[in-house]
Motif scaffolding. Structure first.
Motif, short mmCIF file in Angstrom:
data_model
loop_
_atom_site.label_atom_id
_atom_site.label_comp_id
_atom_site.label_asym_id
_atom_site.label_seq_id
_atom_site.Cartn_x
_atom_site.Cartn_y
_atom_site.Cartn_z
N MET B 1 0.81 -1.21 0.00
CA MET B 1 0.00 0.00 0.00
C MET B 1 0.85 1.27 0.00
O MET B 1 0.69 2.12 -0.84
CB MET B 1 -0.90 -0.03 1.22
N ILE B 2 1.78 1.36 0.97
CA ILE B 2 2.74 2.47 0.93
C ILE B 2 4.12 1.88 0.76
O ILE B 2 4.52 1.02 1.53
CB ILE B 2 2.72 3.31 2.23
N GLN B 3 4.82 2.33 -0.27
CA GLN B 3 6.16 1.82 -0.51
C GLN B 3 7.15 2.95 -0.73
O GLN B 3 6.90 3.85 -1.54
CB GLN B 3 6.16 0.93 -1.75
N PHE B 4 8.25 2.90 0.01
CA PHE B 4 9.39 3.78 -0.26
C PHE B 4 10.46 2.90 -0.88
O PHE B 4 10.88 1.91 -0.27
CB PHE B 4 9.93 4.41 1.04
N ILE B 5 10.88 3.20 -2.09
CA ILE B 5 11.88 2.38 -2.77
C ILE B 5 13.13 3.22 -3.01
O ILE B 5 13.10 4.17 -3.80
CB ILE B 5 11.32 1.83 -4.10
N ASN B 6 14.19 2.89 -2.31
CA ASN B 6 15.48 3.59 -2.45
C ASN B 6 15.33 5.11 -2.39
O ASN B 6 15.91 5.83 -3.21
CB ASN B 6 16.17 3.22 -3.77
N VAL B 7 14.55 5.59 -1.43
CA VAL B 7 14.27 7.03 -1.39
C VAL B 7 15.37 7.78 -0.64
O VAL B 7 15.73 7.43 0.49
CB VAL B 7 12.90 7.30 -0.71
N SER B 8 15.90 8.80 -1.31
CA SER B 8 16.84 9.71 -0.66
C SER B 8 16.32 11.12 -0.84
O SER B 8 15.67 11.43 -1.83
CB SER B 8 18.23 9.61 -1.30
N LYS B 9 16.60 11.93 0.17
CA LYS B 9 16.22 13.33 0.06
C LYS B 9 17.37 14.21 0.54
O LYS B 9 17.81 14.10 1.68
CB LYS B 9 14.96 13.62 0.90
N VAL B 10 17.86 15.04 -0.37
CA VAL B 10 18.88 16.02 -0.01
C VAL B 10 18.24 17.39 -0.21
O VAL B 10 17.74 17.70 -1.29
CB VAL B 10 20.13 15.88 -0.91
N GLU B 26 1.74 -2.23 4.78
CA GLU B 26 0.53 -2.84 4.23
C GLU B 26 -0.71 -2.03 4.62
O GLU B 26 -0.70 -1.31 5.62
CB GLU B 26 0.38 -4.27 4.76
N SER B 27 -1.74 -2.25 3.89
CA SER B 27 -3.01 -1.62 4.19
C SER B 27 -3.51 -2.06 5.57
O SER B 27 -3.46 -3.25 5.89
CB SER B 27 -4.01 -2.04 3.11
N GLY B 28 -3.92 -1.10 6.39
CA GLY B 28 -4.44 -1.45 7.71
C GLY B 28 -3.40 -1.57 8.79
O GLY B 28 -3.72 -1.82 9.95
N ASN B 154 -13.42 12.91 6.23
CA ASN B 154 -13.56 12.53 4.81
C ASN B 154 -13.18 11.07 4.55
O ASN B 154 -12.89 10.71 3.40
CB ASN B 154 -12.73 13.47 3.93
N ASN B 155 -13.15 10.28 5.61
CA ASN B 155 -12.85 8.85 5.49
C ASN B 155 -11.57 8.52 4.73
O ASN B 155 -11.60 7.84 3.71
CB ASN B 155 -14.02 8.12 4.82
N PRO B 156 -10.44 9.01 5.22
CA PRO B 156 -9.19 8.71 4.51
C PRO B 156 -8.78 7.26 4.72
O PRO B 156 -9.17 6.64 5.72
CB PRO B 156 -8.19 9.65 5.20
N ASN B 184 -7.42 2.82 13.69
CA ASN B 184 -6.66 1.77 13.02
C ASN B 184 -7.48 0.48 12.94
O ASN B 184 -7.49 -0.18 11.90
CB ASN B 184 -5.34 1.55 13.76
N HIS B 185 -8.20 0.18 14.00
CA HIS B 185 -9.02 -1.05 14.01
C HIS B 185 -10.14 -0.98 13.00
O HIS B 185 -10.65 -2.00 12.56
CB HIS B 185 -9.56 -1.32 15.42
N ARG B 186 -10.56 0.23 12.66
CA ARG B 186 -11.60 0.39 11.65
C ARG B 186 -11.05 0.25 10.24
O ARG B 186 -11.76 0.43 9.27
CB ARG B 186 -12.29 1.75 11.80
N GLY B 187 -9.75 -0.02 10.13
CA GLY B 187 -9.18 -0.32 8.82
C GLY B 187 -8.29 0.75 8.24
O GLY B 187 -7.74 0.60 7.14
N THR B 188 -8.13 1.86 8.96
CA THR B 188 -7.29 2.94 8.44
C THR B 188 -5.82 2.65 8.74
O THR B 188 -5.48 2.28 9.87
CB THR B 188 -7.68 4.28 9.11
#
Lengths: 302, 228
Positions: B1-10, B26-28, B154-156, B184-188
């Protein structure tokens, strides 16, 4: 966007207007001043154009004769003029008759002319010619100019040209002033919107996180700028109408009879006010929107 | 669901805030992001909200590559994410109800939806009785609950909490954590950046620890460890 959203954004825009009362007032005065000058320039130019149009439709030629032109010469000219093509009417007016007409036209003010008599009459003898159509003017003027005794041939084109040149000068310098004033108004409105952006920065920041679109955030500021311009337009519209109707009153009661321009009435208020106010609304809202767009693009980080 | 792939920030000033970060949530899930100040927590939050762009690497949220997202799409993306901050960020001139309704107005919800949804969410965070109070009349905990209600209205699908308990005492913080846990238990999915050792240790959730922009540990049912 939905109507409800527009209402909400308009509400925000107007609330900002009141919150920054002082700056709003400065903005409105600046735009009103710029538009007022624009209105005056337009009123003058429109009246000149009206006079020009009136003159162009006239088909009158005046031939002024040199002083002490012999009556036999005048007789000869009369005969020639009768033979010219396209003449519908003509009339010889001696200098004494001209002075008499002048006295009549000035009415109550005629005592000002009491110093003149047939000995020192400053007016020349003249022929007044009307042609059937404007096309005949040129040829009549050309023929008349050939008379040895002619001092000057006056016809509408001369006056039209000089009025047109006054009008274009007025327009030119008027527009320079208007442009300078509009730039000043834009700077002030720009600053007003900047302050408004600054005072709502927290709200804007939160709106961004919640997922407000760029335009949802921008519109209230644009509405605020536009409102400043439109209020300025309304004020300057009122001012222009007031000043112009005052002018109409003054001029209609003044004794400027006998003057060439007096044959032409100033345009009535209605006919100048509608186009001028229309222009005010367009220029006012355009200046307001442009200034707030500039301010938003510089100061509102969305 | 959320992925950071080789992320760099300068950052422009040369500061390296993140260095080759790889994270997958993962989701949830409920994930704590911990680390000392300057470890890169805030940068991670900003990247997730697409406030800033990574110098290198890819961030994928709900199958969307954030670097390919058009500017116009960002607001709609953010509508799927609720955010709360340490400083609450409420509007002082609006009541609790209005602060929450404001979030729905922005997404152009109908008046009917607003009237139904706002009281429901206020009830969920336990603020039904304070609907007409102004933020200045509320305790810190109540203000943060208002902020939570606004984030959730807004049900994010994702809730990002950046030091949500930073300004609160322990008891109030625990209440806030209860609400976040419930959400979190409600699925967020919950991503919470924090300094609060006790909270992290008591929750027994996944903990990702940052040090100087590098992920130094990523454990299920982790503990807070941080040598600051």
């Amino acid at each position: 966007m939905k109507i409800r959203t527009w209402k909400r954004m308009a509400g925000q825009g107007f609330r900002s207007l009141f919150r920054n009362r002082v700056m709003s007032l400065a903005s409105i005065s600046a735009i009103a001043a710029a538009l007022f000058v624009l209105g005056l320039v337009m009123a003058v130019v429109m009246n000149f154009n009206n006079i020009i149009a009136g003159l162009e439709s006239k088909v009158e030629i005046t031939i002024f004769l040199k002083t002490d032109t012999h009556s036999s010469d005048i007789k000869r000219m009369e005969q020639q003029i009768q033979s010219w093509e396209g003449i519908s009417e003509w009339e010889y007016i001696s200098k004494d008759e001209a002075l008499e007409t002048w006295r009549e036209e000035w009415g109550d003010m005629a005592y000002l002319l009491d110093g003149y008599n047939s000995e020192n009459n400053p007016l020349p003898d003249s022929f007044h010619i009307k042609v059937q159509k404007p096309e005949f003017v040129e040829s009549v003027v050309e023929k008349a100019s050939k008379f040895a005794a002619v001092e000057k041939v006056q016809y509408s084109k001369d006056v039209v040209d000089s009025i047109a040149s006054i009008a274009s000068t007025t327009r030119f310098f008027g527009m320079i002033i208007v442009v300078v004033l509009i730039i000043m108004a834009m700077i002030i409105i720009h600053n007003t919107i900047r302050i408004s952006v600054y005072s709502r920065r927290r709200e804007v920041n939160i709106m961004k996180y919640i997922g407000a679109t760029d335009w949802y955030i921008r519109w209230p500021f644009l509405i605020e700028g536009m409102a400043l311009g439109l209020i300025g337009a309304a004020i300057s519209g009122g001012l222009t109408a007031g000043v112009y109707s005052l002018l109409l009153k003054r001029i209609s009661s003044s004794p400027m009879q006998g003057n060439l321009l007096s044959q032409f009435q100033l345009l009535p208020l209605d006919s100048i006010l509608y186009p001028i106010v229309g222009l005010f609304i367009m220029v006012g809202s355009a200046v307001g929107i442009a200034a707030s767009l500039l301010s938003i693009s510089k100061h509102l980080k969305v | 669901m959320i992925q950071f792939i080789n992320v760099s920030k300068v950052y422009d000033n040369g500061l390296q805030a993140l260095n080759n970060v790889n994270i997958s949530v993962e989701s949830g899930e409920f994930v704590f992001i911990v680390g000392a100040s300057g470890a890169g927590k805030s940068t991670l939050v900003k990247l997730l909200l697409k406030e800033i762009e990574p110098t290198e690497g890819k961030i994928i949220v709900n199958d969307v590559d954030l670097s390919r997202m058009k500017r116009k799409e960002i607001p709609f993306y953010r509508r799927g994410i609720g955010v709360v901050f340490q400083d609450f960020r409420l509007l002082p001139t609006k009541t609790v109800y209005e602060n929450v309704a404001f979030a729905m107005e922005i997404v152009e919800a109908s008046r009917k939806e607003i009237r139904r949804q706002v009281p429901a969410v206020l009830g969920m965070v336990g603020l039904a009785s304070k609907a007409n109070a102004y933020p200045s009349q509320l305790s810190g905990g109540e203000q943060q609950r208002t902020a939570l209600a606004r984030a959730l209205v807004n049900n994010p699908s994702i809730l990002i909490a950046d030091e949500p308990t930073g300004n609160l005492d322990a008891a109030t913080a625990a209440e806030i954590m209860k609400i976040i846990n419930m959400i979190n238990h409600r699925g967020t999915t919950v991503i919470m950046a924090t300094h609060a050792r006790d909270i992290v240790n008591s929750m027994k959730k996944r903990v990702i620890t940052f040090r100087k922009g590098i992920v130094v540990s990523d454990k299920e049912k982790g503990e807070y460890f941080c040598e600051d």
